[in-house]
Design an enzyme around this catalytic site. Structure first.
Site, PDB file in Angstrom:
ATOM      1  N   MET A   5      49.216  28.441  35.386  1.00  9.54           N
ATOM      2  CA  MET A   5      50.268  27.538  36.080  1.00  9.54           C
ATOM      3  C   MET A   5      50.940  28.396  37.174  1.00  9.54           C
ATOM      4  O   MET A   5      51.394  27.935  38.111  1.00  9.54           O
ATOM      5  CB  MET A   5      51.166  26.829  35.191  1.00  9.54           C
ATOM      6  N   LYS A  23      59.568  33.764  37.490  1.00  7.61           N
ATOM      7  CA  LYS A  23      57.857  32.964  37.496  1.00  7.61           C
ATOM      8  C   LYS A  23      57.909  32.210  38.499  1.00  7.61           C
ATOM      9  O   LYS A  23      59.002  31.429  38.970  1.00  7.61           O
ATOM     10  CB  LYS A  23      58.103  32.245  36.156  1.00  7.61           C
ATOM     11  N   ASP A 117      53.949  23.880  22.304  1.00 11.18           N
ATOM     12  CA  ASP A 117      52.810  24.823  22.755  1.00 11.18           C
ATOM     13  C   ASP A 117      53.166  25.919  22.198  1.00 11.18           C
ATOM     14  O   ASP A 117      53.118  27.224  22.737  1.00 11.18           O
ATOM     15  CB  ASP A 117      52.991  24.891  24.182  1.00 11.18           C
TER      16      ASP A 117
END
Length: 267
Positions: A5, A23, A117
């Site tokens: 992603m 990020k 996750d």
């Protein structure tokens, strides 16, 4: 670093003179509302969690069409990298890492957030063995109304190798789902591999729902039976048969480790 992603860059905070991790959402997802929402949610959920075992979020925004998150830089490696390069963890090391991940989960759950996750790729270990949990991109607020189709019942979110049977079936996860994923991580730390593998995510998800993992003792002959029992309880298919909370697991893990150290002292 690079993921499915986003890319993560080592950067400098010029105002405070410190190294940070930046990020940046992949450009191909910048026009996809679902991915942008997931990216924003990661910053929102993690920013609300101030804990020694959770990666801190400093800033988020968009610049020239690029969505970014600025976070704490951890000098170390992911738990996945450690297991791949060093092999299985000794039980005391696995327990140390587990207790720190568990502390992060207990705090998140207490504050109404399910990670959804948990996997060794999202666990960072620094050079002193301190653990930080990262990537709250698909986290969800407990008892919250559906925020978007990212969180609707019937959609499968997470990573097949590590998600719970209820996630594989598209049901709504709860804190016990994170504990199942932690059980998978504990299994992998000691065995050197996760309990379920397959040619594709669908085949792995099927095993999460229907198959029993190979007993740890068949892979690691000297694994303590009480440790194996803890992992087996975490990996129960029915959430009602797992530990009811991170606090309950913490207490059982503490009792196990106290007995383990006493047995070592007695030879």
């Amino acid at each position: 670093g690079s993921g499915g992603m986003a890319d993560v860059w080592l950067a400098e905070d010029q105002e405070l003179g410190r190294r940070v991790a930046g990020k940046i959402l992949h450009e191909r997802y910048a026009s996809d509302e679902q991915f942008v929402e997931r990216f924003r949610r990661e910053a929102t959920h993690a920013a609300g969690l101030s804990h020694p075992n959770i990666v801190s979020i400093f800033d988020r925004g968009v610049a020239d069409g690029s969505y970014y998150i600025v976070m704490e830089y951890i000098e170390g490696r992911t738990l996945k990298e450690l297991v791949v390069t060093r092999g299985p963890c000794p039980v005391p090391v696995a327990v140390s890492y587990t207790r720190q991940i568990l502390a992060a989960l207990r705090y998140a759950h207490k504050n109404g957030i399910i990670h959804r996750d948990i996997k060794p790729h999202n666990v960072l270990v620094d050079r002193e063995g301190r653990v930080k949990v990262a990537d709250f991109g698909i986290a969800r607020a407990l008892n919250a109304p559906t925020e978007s189709n990212l969180t609707q019942v019937g959609s499968v979110m997470g990573t097949a190798t590590y998600f719970s049977p209820e996630q594989a079936q598209g049901a709504q996860p709860d804190p016990r789902s994170d504990l199942y994923s932690l059980g998978i991580v504990m299994y992998e730390m000691v065995a050197g591999r996760p309990p379920f593998t397959g040619e594709n995510p669908v085949s792995i998800a099927y095993k999460q729902v229907h198959d029993s993992p190979q007993p740890l003792v068949q892979i690691v002959a000297d694994v303590p039976r009480s440790f194996e029992a803890i992992v087996a309880k975490l990996l129960a298919k029915d959430p009602k048969l797992r530990y009811p909370s991170a606090a309950a697991l913490r207490d059982d893990l503490r009792r196990f480790f106290d007995r383990y150290l006493k047995d070592l002292d007695n030879g």
